[in-house]
Design a protein around this motif. Structure first.
Motif, PDB file in Angstrom:
ATOM      1  N   ALA A 117      -6.103 -15.965 -43.019  1.00  0.00           N
ATOM      2  CA  ALA A 117      -6.410 -15.394 -41.600  1.00  0.00           C
ATOM      3  C   ALA A 117      -5.320 -14.853 -41.196  1.00  0.00           C
ATOM      4  N   MET A 118      -4.019 -14.942 -41.856  1.00  0.00           N
ATOM      5  CA  MET A 118      -2.787 -14.528 -41.205  1.00  0.00           C
ATOM      6  C   MET A 118      -2.266 -13.285 -41.881  1.00  0.00           C
ATOM      7  N   GLY A 119      -3.027 -12.648 -42.821  1.00  0.00           N
ATOM      8  CA  GLY A 119      -2.601 -11.797 -43.815  1.00  0.00           C
ATOM      9  C   GLY A 119      -2.163 -12.341 -45.256  1.00  0.00           C
ATOM     10  N   TYR A 120      -1.414 -11.708 -45.981  1.00  0.00           N
ATOM     11  CA  TYR A 120      -1.191 -12.289 -47.365  1.00  0.00           C
ATOM     12  C   TYR A 120       0.029 -13.218 -47.332  1.00  0.00           C
ATOM     13  N   ILE A 121      -0.032 -14.380 -47.855  1.00  0.00           N
ATOM     14  CA  ILE A 121       0.999 -15.466 -47.918  1.00  0.00           C
ATOM     15  C   ILE A 121       1.575 -15.710 -49.151  1.00  0.00           C
ATOM     16  N   TRP A 177      -6.902 -26.123 -41.287  1.00  0.00           N
ATOM     17  CA  TRP A 177      -7.633 -25.455 -42.694  1.00  0.00           C
ATOM     18  C   TRP A 177      -7.906 -24.287 -42.280  1.00  0.00           C
ATOM     19  N   ASP A 178      -7.461 -23.371 -43.141  1.00  0.00           N
ATOM     20  CA  ASP A 178      -7.970 -21.957 -43.141  1.00  0.00           C
ATOM     21  C   ASP A 178      -8.687 -21.739 -44.228  1.00  0.00           C
ATOM     22  N   VAL A 179     -10.010 -21.615 -44.193  1.00  0.00           N
ATOM     23  CA  VAL A 179     -11.165 -21.261 -45.409  1.00  0.00           C
ATOM     24  C   VAL A 179     -11.571 -20.070 -45.307  1.00  0.00           C
ATOM     25  N   ASP A 180     -11.295 -19.277 -46.602  1.00  0.00           N
ATOM     26  CA  ASP A 180     -11.900 -17.867 -46.412  1.00  0.00           C
ATOM     27  C   ASP A 180     -11.700 -17.133 -45.064  1.00  0.00           C
ATOM     28  N   GLY A 181     -10.516 -17.188 -44.522  1.00  0.00           N
ATOM     29  CA  GLY A 181     -10.169 -16.630 -43.295  1.00  0.00           C
ATOM     30  C   GLY A 181     -10.585 -17.161 -41.955  1.00  0.00           C
ATOM     31  N   MET A 182     -11.319 -18.293 -42.201  1.00  0.00           N
ATOM     32  CA  MET A 182     -11.698 -19.015 -40.796  1.00  0.00           C
ATOM     33  C   MET A 182     -10.789 -20.052 -40.688  1.00  0.00           C
ATOM     34  N   ILE A 183     -10.541 -20.419 -39.520  1.00  0.00           N
ATOM     35  CA  ILE A 183      -9.354 -21.598 -39.082  1.00  0.00           C
ATOM     36  C   ILE A 183     -10.128 -22.671 -38.425  1.00  0.00           C
ATOM     37  N   TYR A 184     -10.093 -23.934 -38.993  1.00  0.00           N
ATOM     38  CA  TYR A 184     -10.607 -24.960 -38.501  1.00  0.00           C
ATOM     39  C   TYR A 184      -9.604 -26.083 -38.156  1.00  0.00           C
ATOM     40  N   LYS A 185      -9.777 -26.911 -37.220  1.00  0.00           N
ATOM     41  CA  LYS A 185      -8.595 -27.948 -36.937  1.00  0.00           C
ATOM     42  C   LYS A 185      -9.215 -29.215 -37.324  1.00  0.00           C
ATOM     43  N   ASN A 212       1.823 -23.004 -32.916  1.00  0.00           N
ATOM     44  CA  ASN A 212       2.173 -24.457 -32.848  1.00  0.00           C
ATOM     45  C   ASN A 212       0.986 -25.317 -33.384  1.00  0.00           C
ATOM     46  N   MET A 213      -0.318 -24.769 -33.512  1.00  0.00           N
ATOM     47  CA  MET A 213      -1.455 -25.253 -33.859  1.00  0.00           C
ATOM     48  C   MET A 213      -1.062 -25.878 -35.470  1.00  0.00           C
ATOM     49  N   ALA A 214      -0.145 -25.158 -36.019  1.00  0.00           N
ATOM     50  CA  ALA A 214       0.088 -25.557 -37.347  1.00  0.00           C
ATOM     51  C   ALA A 214       1.150 -26.584 -37.363  1.00  0.00           C
ATOM     52  N   SER A 215       1.529 -27.069 -36.642  1.00  0.00           N
ATOM     53  CA  SER A 215       2.840 -28.051 -36.620  1.00  0.00           C
ATOM     54  C   SER A 215       2.702 -29.018 -37.573  1.00  0.00           C
ATOM     55  N   GLY A 216       1.384 -29.523 -38.254  1.00  0.00           N
ATOM     56  CA  GLY A 216       1.076 -30.448 -39.408  1.00  0.00           C
ATOM     57  C   GLY A 216       0.927 -29.704 -40.490  1.00  0.00           C
ATOM     58  N   GLY A 217       1.280 -28.570 -40.804  1.00  0.00           N
ATOM     59  CA  GLY A 217       0.845 -27.793 -41.978  1.00  0.00           C
ATOM     60  C   GLY A 217      -0.500 -27.210 -41.899  1.00  0.00           C
ATOM     61  N   VAL A 218      -0.462 -26.285 -43.057  1.00  0.00           N
ATOM     62  CA  VAL A 218      -1.762 -25.519 -43.104  1.00  0.00           C
ATOM     63  C   VAL A 218      -2.403 -25.823 -44.625  1.00  0.00           C
TER      64      VAL A 218
END
Length: 553
Positions: A117-121, A177-185, A212-218
């Motif tokens: 969801a944030m581009g290529y990583i 979670w980033d699933v197929d470009g969709m973000i889930y908390k 900041n929503m990813a302070s626990g990792g992704v």
């Protein structure tokens, strides 16, 4: 933890709310009948033993609970109003346009980068990559399917995943979670057999783009047949870290502070001998001020009057021989001036004062290593390892383990390694462009760190009792005052490290030691130690500017 002496000590201070005294606030020692109340000025005094908890309460204000330490004598507490929020509506998933893209693969079928969801990583650095075929296909959900397939992960009964990598971005919060470009908390429902591959992001530089929503990792999940828009590393405006750094930090060297009279007098002196006489005269009224000795000693270091700096610090050690927080400032001053043997001597004294503190083991182990006594360093680290059943992967545990890794790989021919210590087979997994270690001398210090990446996106880590009470409590119970941050890839441009200081409930400044390691766990590793005296509150100051020029000699 039960080894702490139960000798009572008097603790006093003021209780305020937005600068106004809180009258008749209740001050109680938890688990006992001991309590008192604040007077008309908000002042209180009470006897309490180390490791007991002091609780401050008042109707309409948030209750504050503080664990008492051996050096605690003053606690000035600021209470905030209770807030009853309405139920919040949280959007947990966002759609986006999708279209075909081509993907380049690296060796063994592992992609060099993954669309998110944030581009290529990039799949390199400290991230962990899993093939869908390697997951436990019989698991009840995706979280359990991942469990046990990557190091440093913990799954709770709700299916939430905690990344215990020691990379300091997580503060006991679950990964998103980033699933197929969709973000889930929250953990999403996914057909495990339909998972193509997974990328687990741990480091600060990787999760920064999520905010900041990813302070626990992704945890990035790509399912079979998923399609993503190709965006060439652009941060998506809809899903990305939408915060933009407003360039509102004052460079620490430009921060306006009050210069003490004794420093003005020293600067006006003509010789080191004259300056030392001025120090002796000022000692009469400043003998109980920790920063006085540190300031004067640094003046003499800067003038290359090393013998006089040592004399000042020797008197400081005598004056505060039982105060571990003051002795830390002494050790920091020696370290920033490369007086390693003298720093080692101070850390030995602190260990004798606080043998039950995790920080004591780490500091003494680190100091032995700096003095090139690698076997004793290893034994100190192992001494801490033997005090705990398991390492959490965060806080002091992560710092100790990472420094043991470095000690083993760099000096294993000089140590007798214990079989209990296991290491990754691939040393490249342990390498980072930058490792930052922050240490502060008092456990009551409250502050906010802000990391700004080259794309001008800020990432904030809060170290206050109000915002992060679990972390503060863990520090008090284990006995440590430090944190590390890792940047696996500096990229191009500047990283900024800013700090906003909120005080330490005392009338003394906080001393912050920052050690910056470049090329961590690489042949060209180097480091720099800096010490900052924190006095100005609620002002954002720029402590560091990091860039890849520092990675080269």
């Amino acid at each position: 933890m039960q080894a702490f002496a139960q000798t009572k000590q008097e603790v006093s201070g003021y209780v305020t709310s937005f600068g106004t005294p809180v009258v008749n606030a209740k001050v109680a020692v938890l688990g006992t009948d001991l309590m008192t109340a604040t007077d008309s000025k908000g002042y209180y005094t009470i006897e309490v033993a180390p490791r007991q908890e002091l609780q401050f309460s008042y109707v309409g204000l948030q209750t504050v609970t503080i664990i008492i330490e051996d050096v605690t004598r003053t606690l000035n507490v600021k209470m905030l109003p209770e807030v009853n929020d309405l139920d919040e509506v949280t959007v947990t998933a966002k759609n986006k346009n999708q279209r075909d893209f081509e993907e380049e693969y690296g060796p063994y079928g592992k992609p060099r980068r993954m669309p998110t969801a944030m581009g290529y990583i990039s799949t390199g650095g400290s991230s962990a990559y899993l093939k869908g075929a390697s997951l436990n296909q019989a698991a009840v959900d995706i979280s359990r399917a991942i469990d046990g397939r990557a190091a440093g992960l913990e799954v709770n009964s709700e299916g939430e995943i905690y990344i215990r990598s020691g990379n300091s971005i997580n503060n006991n919060v679950p990964a998103i979670w980033d699933v197929d470009g969709m973000i889930y908390k929250e953990p999403p429902f996914i057909d495990i057999s339909n998972v193509q591959d997974i990328l687990i992001l741990k480091s600060l530089s990787q999760v920064n783009r999520y905010g900041n929503m990813a302070s626990g990792g992704v945890i990035i999940v790509r399912t079979k047949g998923a399609y993503f828009a190709q965006r060439k590393e652009k941060v998506n405006k809809t899903y990305g870290n939408q915060q933009v750094y407003s360039d509102d930090a004052v460079a620490v060297e430009n921060l306006i502070t009050v210069t003490p009279d004794y420093l003005k007098d020293l600067e006006n002196s003509n010789t080191p001998e004259e300056a030392f006489t001025i120090y002796k005269e000022a000692l009469v009224t400043n003998a109980r001020d920790v920063d006085f000795y540190a300031d004067v000693a640094q003046y003499f270091y800067d003038k290359n009057a090393i013998d006089k700096a040592h004399s000042v610090l020797s008197e400081m050690e005598t004056s505060f021989e039982t105060n571990a927080e003051a002795l830390k400032v002494l050790a920091y001053t020696y370290e920033v001036n490369a007086d390693r043997e003298k720093a080692l001597s101070v850390y030995k004294k602190i260990f004798r004062l606080r043998p039950q503190y995790a920080q004591s083991y780490r500091d003494l182990g680190n100091s032995f290593a700096a003095a090139e006594n690698y076997q004793k360093s290893w034994l100190m680290y192992m001494g801490y390892m033997n005090t705990t059943d398991s390492l959490s992967g965060t806080g002091i545990d992560a710092i100790v383990y990472r420094e043991m890794e470095a000690l083993y790989f760099q000096h294993k021919d000089k140590i007798d390694a214990d079989a209990k210590f296991s290491l990754p087979e691939n040393k490249s997994e342990l390498a980072y462009d930058v490792r930052l270690v922050f240490e502060w001398n008092t456990s009551e210090a409250e502050f906010e760190l802000e990391f700004v990446n080259p794309q001008n996106q800020p990432y904030v880590v809060n170290h206050t009792l109000e915002q992060n009470p679990e972390r503060i409590r863990d520090e008090k119970l284990k006995g440590y005052t430090s944190e590390e941050f890792l940047i696996d890839d500096l990229g191009s441009g500047d990283w900024l490290v800013n700090l906003k200081y909120f005080g330490n409930k005392q009338f003394q400044p906080t001393f912050l030691k920052v050690t910056t390691y470049y090329n961590w766990q690489q042949p060209t590793q180097k480091h720099k130690v800096e010490v900052f005296k924190l006095t100005r509150q609620n002002i954002k100051m720029q402590l560091l500017k990091l860039n890849n020029r520092n990675l080269r000699y």
